[in-house]
Design a protein around this motif. Sequence first.
Motif, mmCIF file in Angstrom:
data_model
loop_
_atom_site.group_PDB
_atom_site.id
_atom_site.type_symbol
_atom_site.label_atom_id
_atom_site.label_comp_id
_atom_site.label_asym_id
_atom_site.label_seq_id
_atom_site.Cartn_x
_atom_site.Cartn_y
_atom_site.Cartn_z
ATOM 1 N N GLU A 140 -74.417 -58.221 115.669
ATOM 2 C CA GLU A 140 -74.690 -57.186 116.667
ATOM 3 C C GLU A 140 -74.458 -55.789 116.098
ATOM 4 O O GLU A 140 -75.215 -54.858 116.393
ATOM 5 C CB GLU A 140 -73.820 -57.411 117.905
ATOM 6 C CG GLU A 140 -74.196 -58.642 118.707
ATOM 7 C CD GLU A 140 -75.651 -58.654 119.079
ATOM 8 O OE1 GLU A 140 -76.099 -57.744 119.810
ATOM 9 O OE2 GLU A 140 -76.380 -59.569 118.640
ATOM 10 N N ILE A 141 -73.416 -55.620 115.296
ATOM 11 C CA ILE A 141 -73.189 -54.321 114.639
ATOM 12 C C ILE A 141 -74.395 -53.973 113.770
ATOM 13 O O ILE A 141 -74.920 -52.853 113.810
ATOM 14 C CB ILE A 141 -71.902 -54.364 113.800
ATOM 15 C CG1 ILE A 141 -70.675 -54.473 114.708
ATOM 16 C CG2 ILE A 141 -71.796 -53.126 112.903
ATOM 17 C CD1 ILE A 141 -69.384 -54.730 113.967
ATOM 18 N N LEU A 143 -77.481 -55.150 113.942
ATOM 19 C CA LEU A 143 -78.717 -54.972 114.708
ATOM 20 C C LEU A 143 -78.722 -53.667 115.487
ATOM 21 O O LEU A 143 -79.743 -52.968 115.535
ATOM 22 C CB LEU A 143 -78.916 -56.157 115.650
ATOM 23 C CG LEU A 143 -79.262 -57.482 114.962
ATOM 24 C CD1 LEU A 143 -79.192 -58.636 115.952
ATOM 25 C CD2 LEU A 143 -80.643 -57.412 114.321
ATOM 26 N N MET A 144 -77.589 -53.311 116.107
ATOM 27 C CA MET A 144 -77.545 -52.054 116.855
ATOM 28 C C MET A 144 -77.793 -50.862 115.942
ATOM 29 O O MET A 144 -78.514 -49.929 116.305
ATOM 30 C CB MET A 144 -76.204 -51.916 117.575
ATOM 31 C CG MET A 144 -76.083 -52.803 118.813
ATOM 32 S SD MET A 144 -74.613 -52.456 119.803
ATOM 33 C CE MET A 144 -73.323 -53.101 118.731
ATOM 34 N N ALA A 145 -77.223 -50.906 114.748
ATOM 35 C CA ALA A 145 -77.470 -49.824 113.793
ATOM 36 C C ALA A 145 -78.920 -49.833 113.309
ATOM 37 O O ALA A 145 -79.527 -48.768 113.113
ATOM 38 C CB ALA A 145 -76.517 -49.951 112.603
ATOM 39 N N TYR A 147 -81.511 -50.719 115.017
ATOM 40 C CA TYR A 147 -82.367 -50.151 116.058
ATOM 41 C C TYR A 147 -82.470 -48.634 115.882
ATOM 42 O O TYR A 147 -83.549 -48.050 115.993
ATOM 43 C CB TYR A 147 -81.822 -50.444 117.461
ATOM 44 C CG TYR A 147 -81.619 -51.896 117.794
ATOM 45 C CD1 TYR A 147 -82.447 -52.887 117.267
ATOM 46 C CD2 TYR A 147 -80.594 -52.293 118.658
ATOM 47 C CE1 TYR A 147 -82.251 -54.221 117.590
ATOM 48 C CE2 TYR A 147 -80.401 -53.624 118.982
ATOM 49 C CZ TYR A 147 -81.221 -54.581 118.446
ATOM 50 O OH TYR A 147 -81.020 -55.906 118.760
ATOM 51 N N VAL A 148 -81.317 -48.020 115.632
ATOM 52 C CA VAL A 148 -81.298 -46.564 115.465
ATOM 53 C C VAL A 148 -82.055 -46.163 114.200
ATOM 54 O O VAL A 148 -82.879 -45.241 114.212
ATOM 55 C CB VAL A 148 -79.845 -46.046 115.416
ATOM 56 C CG1 VAL A 148 -79.825 -44.534 115.217
ATOM 57 C CG2 VAL A 148 -79.089 -46.428 116.672
ATOM 58 N N SER A 162 -90.114 -50.617 117.424
ATOM 59 C CA SER A 162 -88.674 -50.761 117.587
ATOM 60 C C SER A 162 -88.332 -51.334 118.951
ATOM 61 O O SER A 162 -87.367 -52.085 119.096
ATOM 62 C CB SER A 162 -87.968 -49.417 117.388
ATOM 63 O OG SER A 162 -88.138 -48.965 116.057
ATOM 64 N N LEU A 166 -86.196 -54.589 119.493
ATOM 65 C CA LEU A 166 -85.034 -54.607 120.379
ATOM 66 C C LEU A 166 -85.118 -55.762 121.361
ATOM 67 O O LEU A 166 -84.144 -56.515 121.556
ATOM 68 C CB LEU A 166 -84.940 -53.277 121.127
ATOM 69 C CG LEU A 166 -83.895 -53.166 122.235
ATOM 70 C CD1 LEU A 166 -82.496 -53.317 121.671
ATOM 71 C CD2 LEU A 166 -84.040 -51.838 122.971
ATOM 72 N N ASN A 169 -84.562 -59.231 119.790
ATOM 73 C CA ASN A 169 -83.182 -59.452 119.372
ATOM 74 C C ASN A 169 -82.233 -59.569 120.553
ATOM 75 O O ASN A 169 -81.191 -60.223 120.440
ATOM 76 C CB ASN A 169 -82.736 -58.343 118.414
ATOM 77 C CG ASN A 169 -83.187 -58.601 116.998
ATOM 78 O OD1 ASN A 169 -82.744 -59.553 116.353
ATOM 79 N ND2 ASN A 169 -84.096 -57.780 116.492
ATOM 80 N N ILE A 170 -82.567 -58.972 121.677
ATOM 81 C CA ILE A 170 -81.775 -59.203 122.890
ATOM 82 C C ILE A 170 -81.875 -60.669 123.301
ATOM 83 O O ILE A 170 -80.880 -61.320 123.636
ATOM 84 C CB ILE A 170 -82.248 -58.280 124.033
ATOM 85 C CG1 ILE A 170 -81.809 -56.844 123.757
ATOM 86 C CG2 ILE A 170 -81.695 -58.754 125.376
ATOM 87 C CD1 ILE A 170 -82.355 -55.833 124.751
ATOM 88 N N SER A 173 -79.918 -62.741 120.720
ATOM 89 C CA SER A 173 -78.469 -62.612 120.892
ATOM 90 C C SER A 173 -77.979 -63.375 122.121
ATOM 91 O O SER A 173 -76.879 -63.949 122.116
ATOM 92 C CB SER A 173 -78.086 -61.136 121.003
ATOM 93 O OG SER A 173 -78.402 -60.447 119.805
#
Length: 502
Positions: A140-141, A143-145, A147-148, A162, A166, A169-170, A173
């Motif tokens: 998750e760390i 993937l969240m990075a 996305y940005v 993107s 997103l 991947n939601i 997850s």
Amino acid sequence: MSTNLIVLPIVIPMLTAIVCMFLYGRDIRLQRMVAALSSIVSIAISLDIFCQVLDGETILVFTASGWAAPFGIVLVVDMFSAIMVLMANIVSAACLYMAFTSLDKAREENYFYPVWFAIMMGICGSFVTGDIFNLYVMFEIMLMASYVLSVIGCTPGQLRESFKYLMINIISSTIFVVALALLYGMMGTLNMADLSQKIAQVEDQSLITVCSMIFFVVFGLKGAVFPLYFWLPRTYVEPPAPISALFGGVLTKVGVYAMIRVFTLMFVGNVGFTHKIILVVAALTMLLGVFGAIAQMDFKRILSIHIISQVGYMIMGLGLYTPWGLAGSILHIAHNMVVKSCLFLFEGVTESITGTGRLKEMGGLLNKYPVLGWGFFVAAISLAGIPPLSGFFSKFVLMTSAAQIDNYWIMAVALITGFFTLFSMSKIFFYVFWGEEKPLPEQAKTVKWRRMLPCCFALVLISIGMGLAAQPMLEVALSAANQLMNPELYINSVMAVPGVRG
């Protein structure tokens, strides 16, 4: 062996991201200096870790706050983990250099470096964690990075793709959390070494097999295997070359790593079923990925779709489930991390010169840019598996493994995929570098393309070196594969570390 050293591949990028956040709004050269220093230190530490486990018997373990497994947070590095951490940091450094020389100022100043190192924290954390829940956290760390990083620049294409990235991947997850809950409900633990012991004691493996297939779907989505690869091609095309190189070279390999880890350590009770499915999926991933690539006429899109076919080779060795098969997978992952990133960086240089990635609008670059052209040629034939480059030896080991167990159909699939890979790489070379010379835009005169080449050629030289050092590379990969095939050393190393037991 208990050590604090293996915390550093996670802590260093985390601290670097924090420092770069505080440097926001100041001279961008300060952030570059911090990023460059961090990359050098990370490579040195990961090389030290690799050397410590090189004997094939040492496994490094860290227990947070002295809480021993399975109660505390545990980090574990065996040879496979050490290889992945080392290669990820090398590729990251090369891609960062490309960013220094090619990224526009607006993107670079907009939290580019903090996000980059947040991704590296998640990647390295995924490789060293010994707990499957913390694997989810690190995913998750990362993937969240990502996305940005994938939307920095805010072009319409980036935002569109993107959003799709997103959403998928939601879903992935969410399935991951469900699988974790199911596994914890059955076993009462999420420490991977402890899970391996407890799963082996279960007489009826049917529910375990169901759970393993859920994890296969999760990691298959992350790694882009058939039929779960639909999100990847466009997502990796839109960002600038340094970002695409990191995503294509490293990000998908995290899913492959997780798949290999859990299907050699935990889910080995029904190998005749689970690994046969993996082998069939590998074949379909190879074939459909390469057929998709040869149909394209865009430089970057061909490279993106080829990620899929190469993932097929990586899980082929897992499906074969022999020491040679896993050694071939490990070699191919290491080779592909280097070469795929290198090809994306070369694409970035050519696009900065020509202003386009469409093959029919390019041509004749070899006349004015021979160093660029022949550098790309070496990386391209390495991807296709031409000797004596690294791609040949990883595929040779995989096919040797298939021959050892008389699995000739997967050998045929691998050979066909290799032929069409060569065809698509040749198409790029002839359209972009050979062919009729096309007029270049005015921007070509001002592009400092020579400054971009060192990172490309550093990766080319690594690929050549991996090919020339095929024998010691194979010995390392076989040693790592034997550890995976015999997980008792991993389990004993983790469970024997002293500490608070609850």
